[in-house]
Design a protein around this motif. Structure first.
Motif, PDB file in Angstrom:
ATOM      1  N   PHE A 199       0.825  -1.210   0.000  1.00 12.82           N
ATOM      2  CA  PHE A 199       0.000   0.000   0.000  1.00 12.82           C
ATOM      3  C   PHE A 199       0.862   1.263   0.000  1.00 12.82           C
ATOM      4  N   LEU A 200       1.924   1.265   0.790  1.00 15.47           N
ATOM      5  CA  LEU A 200       2.756   2.464   0.839  1.00 15.47           C
ATOM      6  C   LEU A 200       3.560   2.624  -0.448  1.00 15.47           C
ATOM      7  N   ALA A 201       3.972   1.502  -1.044  1.00 14.65           N
ATOM      8  CA  ALA A 201       4.673   1.578  -2.327  1.00 14.65           C
ATOM      9  C   ALA A 201       3.759   2.174  -3.399  1.00 14.65           C
ATOM     10  N   ARG A 202       2.462   1.871  -3.320  1.00 10.07           N
ATOM     11  CA  ARG A 202       1.514   2.450  -4.278  1.00 10.07           C
ATOM     12  C   ARG A 202       1.502   3.976  -4.160  1.00 10.07           C
ATOM     13  N   ALA A 203       1.533   4.484  -2.948  1.00  7.74           N
ATOM     14  CA  ALA A 203       1.551   5.937  -2.754  1.00  7.74           C
ATOM     15  C   ALA A 203       2.819   6.540  -3.345  1.00  7.74           C
ATOM     16  N   TYR A 204       3.952   5.872  -3.126  1.00  6.29           N
ATOM     17  CA  TYR A 204       5.203   6.365  -3.716  1.00  6.29           C
ATOM     18  C   TYR A 204       5.123   6.347  -5.243  1.00  6.29           C
ATOM     19  N   GLY A 205       4.505   5.304  -5.803  1.00  2.80           N
ATOM     20  CA  GLY A 205       4.395   5.208  -7.250  1.00  2.80           C
ATOM     21  C   GLY A 205       3.518   6.294  -7.838  1.00  2.80           C
ATOM     22  N   LEU A 206       2.354   6.522  -7.229  1.00  2.00           N
ATOM     23  CA  LEU A 206       1.449   7.550  -7.750  1.00  2.00           C
ATOM     24  C   LEU A 206       2.025   8.943  -7.554  1.00  2.00           C
ATOM     25  N   GLU A 207       2.797   9.131  -6.498  1.00  3.19           N
ATOM     26  CA  GLU A 207       3.400  10.435  -6.261  1.00  3.19           C
ATOM     27  C   GLU A 207       4.315  10.838  -7.412  1.00  3.19           C
ATOM     28  N   ARG A 208       4.945   9.844  -8.026  1.00  3.66           N
ATOM     29  CA  ARG A 208       5.871  10.112  -9.130  1.00  3.66           C
ATOM     30  C   ARG A 208       5.173  10.086 -10.483  1.00  3.66           C
ATOM     31  N   ALA A 209       3.871   9.866 -10.504  1.00  2.00           N
ATOM     32  CA  ALA A 209       3.133   9.722 -11.763  1.00  2.00           C
ATOM     33  C   ALA A 209       3.729   8.592 -12.585  1.00  2.00           C
ATOM     34  N   GLY A 210       4.259   7.593 -11.899  1.00  2.00           N
ATOM     35  CA  GLY A 210       4.895   6.487 -12.591  1.00  2.00           C
ATOM     36  C   GLY A 210       3.887   5.475 -13.104  1.00  2.00           C
ATOM     37  N   ALA A 211       4.267   4.755 -14.144  1.00  2.00           N
ATOM     38  CA  ALA A 211       3.396   3.735 -14.726  1.00  2.00           C
ATOM     39  C   ALA A 211       3.627   2.367 -14.097  1.00  2.00           C
ATOM     40  N   ASP A 212       4.569   2.272 -13.152  1.00  2.00           N
ATOM     41  CA  ASP A 212       4.866   0.987 -12.524  1.00  2.00           C
ATOM     42  C   ASP A 212       3.677   0.506 -11.709  1.00  2.00           C
ATOM     43  N   ARG A 213       3.431  -0.802 -11.770  1.00  2.00           N
ATOM     44  CA  ARG A 213       2.391  -1.414 -10.949  1.00  2.00           C
ATOM     45  C   ARG A 213       3.011  -2.326  -9.881  1.00  2.00           C
ATOM     46  N   ASN A 214       4.106  -2.960 -10.231  1.00  2.00           N
ATOM     47  CA  ASN A 214       4.742  -3.912  -9.334  1.00  2.00           C
ATOM     48  C   ASN A 214       5.335  -3.203  -8.117  1.00  2.00           C
ATOM     49  N   THR A 215       5.190  -3.805  -6.950  1.00  2.00           N
ATOM     50  CA  THR A 215       5.648  -3.179  -5.714  1.00  2.00           C
ATOM     51  C   THR A 215       7.147  -2.924  -5.723  1.00  2.00           C
ATOM     52  N   LEU A 216       7.944  -3.926  -6.104  1.00  2.00           N
ATOM     53  CA  LEU A 216       9.390  -3.743  -6.109  1.00  2.00           C
ATOM     54  C   LEU A 216       9.796  -2.671  -7.124  1.00  2.00           C
ATOM     55  N   ALA A 217       9.118  -2.620  -8.262  1.00  2.00           N
ATOM     56  CA  ALA A 217       9.430  -1.597  -9.266  1.00  2.00           C
ATOM     57  C   ALA A 217       9.089  -0.206  -8.734  1.00  2.00           C
ATOM     58  N   ARG A 218       7.987  -0.082  -8.008  1.00  2.00           N
ATOM     59  CA  ARG A 218       7.617   1.207  -7.428  1.00  2.00           C
ATOM     60  C   ARG A 218       8.640   1.659  -6.392  1.00  2.00           C
ATOM     61  N   LEU A 219       9.106   0.734  -5.572  1.00  2.00           N
ATOM     62  CA  LEU A 219      10.100   1.074  -4.560  1.00  2.00           C
ATOM     63  C   LEU A 219      11.419   1.480  -5.203  1.00  2.00           C
ATOM     64  N   GLU A 220      11.826   0.738  -6.233  1.00  2.00           N
ATOM     65  CA  GLU A 220      13.071   1.076  -6.923  1.00  2.00           C
ATOM     66  C   GLU A 220      12.989   2.454  -7.567  1.00  2.00           C
ATOM     67  N   ALA A 221      11.853   2.748  -8.186  1.00  2.00           N
ATOM     68  CA  ALA A 221      11.690   4.056  -8.828  1.00  2.00           C
ATOM     69  C   ALA A 221      11.736   5.180  -7.799  1.00  2.00           C
ATOM     70  N   ALA A 222      11.127   4.954  -6.629  1.00  2.00           N
ATOM     71  CA  ALA A 222      11.138   5.972  -5.577  1.00  2.00           C
ATOM     72  C   ALA A 222      12.556   6.191  -5.055  1.00  2.00           C
ATOM     73  N   ALA A 223      13.318   5.090  -4.921  1.00  2.00           N
ATOM     74  CA  ALA A 223      14.698   5.226  -4.456  1.00  2.00           C
ATOM     75  C   ALA A 223      15.545   5.990  -5.470  1.00  2.00           C
ATOM     76  N   LYS A 224      15.378   5.689  -6.753  1.00  2.00           N
ATOM     77  CA  LYS A 224      16.141   6.376  -7.791  1.00  2.00           C
ATOM     78  C   LYS A 224      15.776   7.858  -7.858  1.00  2.00           C
ATOM     79  N   ALA A 225      14.504   8.164  -7.557  1.00  2.00           N
ATOM     80  CA  ALA A 225      14.058   9.559  -7.591  1.00  2.00           C
ATOM     81  C   ALA A 225      14.475  10.321  -6.338  1.00  2.00           C
TER      82      ALA A 225
END
Length: 600
Positions: free
Chosen positions: A499-525
């Protein structure tokens, strides 16, 4: 307790069990048995440091700093090594359950530290401990060697023909070389398979004189010679092909076929895919869930990470949906307009390891009475067939037979959910915003565009993050009640991360759906600290893997595959790993609360 041999018990307990006998023997005589009643303070911060390494045989201690509980240490776990390594008392150690422990003096501990593996146990962080915690695979009736490289599996040579060669000449070369494909020289090169001869030559009425280059697939996907078997499985499934040229440097040295990979395991994903592709009718649907369970057991026994297994399960489920929708179209006739079948929730994130409740929806291109009637019948048939295949009905009703409509309706829904973050909107967002198209050709760009605007809706994202904090890992003290507490691995550990990874993903307007991909994108950002990212990824992988292992074990015993895990079922060491993971999840939530300012 008197009947237990301390030396034998220690030798069977990590990290002592991996010590060579000649290393352990000189210190064995210095092992002591000690007892401390509940309520005892063994050391206080700033006081005299501990002078022994303690290994708990029975009971538990709480490690504190400035009155805050940091960790509960219990059976099979060690404490005191921080004092021994630093020479300082940096923590308070409070006995919370009557303690029986085996202890080694500092001199003996330092002698054992000369063994690199023993020393690494105390130097490793939580992430390293969690990575190795699931090293012992479950039993399976077969084993998959996932360490094999494809260069040792591929049996078909690289057979080449010139671009100007005819189809007849290419077919002659294939027969002579006993190959199922030929490579066509050129920049880029191409490939023609035996299926291409059937579908692109014979079916199109072309003769043997046609140019082979005209029926070849240009720029075929390739795999490196050192690619592992499980990575090649994923490549074949993603590409939807049966042949992959194998490269070493810039040279194609062989061709890997689906048959090559089938030889590695009769229970691998390609074998299951072949069965799905050959489903003749609805009568063949029952048993799919059992097949997926057998595959997951084999892959886990082969040492594959549970999150990777989930990716294979998602690809196979997609293939099943494709087969099922073709059956429905055969019954109902052609669809009146374009459409898209959506997988939601864990299936949308490609994180479903075993078949669970259906979460799906249906979107179609235009509105009208005829369209509504056709797609209502279509959704009902597909949902029914999925249930026959082993996907239970969703208790909450998140299924296409209830959630279907023209894309205009879906745009309105998504806009309302993002603009008005009510509890109901947050619930719907948590399910539908992880959508993934698995069948149909309708363009879903309008829905993607709405999710991309979430970055401009900080209130919505903040409320979404706040909802993620409602999933709370149990207090560490509760985890000492081994016989009276059950951890829900999904509710207490996995869901908070998802659930928290979803918030990080939407915050970045990212197209990632997978939890690990969302976390990685948030870390890179830079929105998720690197140390938090590294630890939560390890904790998440551990919890998903443990949950799958527990579920498979229960299925093997004929029980329901739940996420409930009584702590009494675990050894002291395993309880320690669970506590480590849940402590990381709590730290991740604290970092998320600060980042999203959920207290405001």
């Amino acid at each position: 307790m008197a009947s237990i041999d301390p030396i034998a018990w220690l030798r069977a307990t990590p990290p002592f069990r991996d010590l060579p006998a000649e290393r352990f023997a000189p210190v064995a005589g210095s092992v002591e048995v000690v007892y401390h009643p509940a309520g005892t303070w063994l050391v206080r911060t700033g006081g005299r440091p501990l002078t022994h390494l303690f290994v708990i045989r029975k009971g538990a201690v709480r490690l504190e700093r400035e009155g805050q509980s940091l960790q509960i240490v219990e059976e099979g776990e060690c404490f005191g090594y921080t004092s021994l390594m630093t020479g300082q008392a940096n923590l308070d150690v409070h006995v919370v359950e009557d303690l029986v422990a085996y202890r080694l003096p500092a001199e003996a501990f330092r002698a054992l530290l000369e063994d690199p593996q023993f020393a690494s146990h105390f130097a490793a962080g939580i992430g390293e401990r969690l990575k190795s915690a699931l090293a012992q695979p479950p039993e399976a009736s077969f084993q998959v060697d996932l360490s094999l490289e494809v260069q040792h599996v591929a049996r078909e040579p690289a057979v080449w023909v010139d671009r100007e060669a005819t189809v007849g000449e290419a077919a002659w070369r294939m027969r002579a070389e006993k190959a199922t494909c030929v490579l066509v020289r050129g920049e880029p090169p191409g490939i023609v398979t035996d299926r291409d001869f059937r579908n692109r030559v014979l079916a199109e009425g072309l003769g043997p004189g046609a140019r082979v280059a005209d029926v070849a697939t240009p720029s075929p996907r390739t795999v490196r010679a050192g690619t592992r078997v499980y990575e090649a499985w994923a490549a074949l499934l993603d590409a939807g092909v049966h042949h992959l040229p194998v490269t070493r440097g810039d040279e194609i040295v062989a061709v890997l076929t689906s048959t090559d990979l089938l030889r590695c395991s009769a229970q691998g994903p390609l074998a299951v895919l072949r069965r799905v592709e050959r489903l003749a009718s609805r009568a063949s649907l029952p048993g799919y869930a059992t097949t997926v369970t057998e595959m997951a057991t084999a892959l886990l026994a082969g040492g594959l990470d549970a999150t990777v297994i989930a990716g294979f399960v998602a690809r196979l489920n997609d293939a099943l949906v494709e087969r099922i929708v073709r059956m429905a179209e055969a019954d109902l006739g052609d669809a009146p307009c374009r459409w898209a079948w959506l997988a939601l929730g864990s299936e949308g994130r490609m994180e479903q390891t075993l078949l669970t409740d259906q979460d799906n929806a249906l979107v179609y291109e235009r509105d009208g009475a005829a369209e509504r009637a056709w797609f209502a019948a279509f959704a009902d048939r597909v949902n029914a067939d999925l249930e026959t295949a082993g996907f239970p009905r969703c208790p909450g009703g998140y299924m296409a037979r209830y959630w279907t409509g023209p894309i205009g309706e879906w745009v309105t829904r998504f806009e309302e959910w993002v603009d008005a973050p009510s509890p109901e909107a947050l619930l719907h967002g948590a399910i539908f915003f992880d959508f993934r198209r698995v069948a149909g050709s309708l363009d879903l760009a309008p829905l993607e565009a709405i999710l991309a605007t979430a970055v401009q809706k900080p209130v919505f994202v903040r409320f979404l993050a706040r909802a993620a904090l409602d999933f709370k890992p149990p207090p560490l003290l509760v985890l000492t009640l081994r016989g009276h507490f059950t951890v829900d691995l999904k509710l207490h550990g996995i869901a908070p991360v998802v659930f928290l990874a979803r918030a990080y993903g939407l915050e970045r307007a990212g197209a990632d759906r997978n939890t690990l991909a969302r976390l990685e994108a948030a870390a890179k950002a830079g929105t998720l600290p690197e140390d938090v990212y590294a630890s939560v990824v390890d904790a998440y992988r551990f919890l998903v893997g443990l949950r799958l292992r527990v579920q498979l074990d229960r299925i093997a015993r004929g029980e329901a595959a739940t996420s409930q895990l009584p702590l009494a079922d675990l050894s002291g060491v395993d309880r320690g790993h669970v506590k480590d993971a849940l402590r990381v999840v709590k730290s991740f939530q604290e970092a998320g609360a600060l980042h999203f300012r959920t207290a405001f």
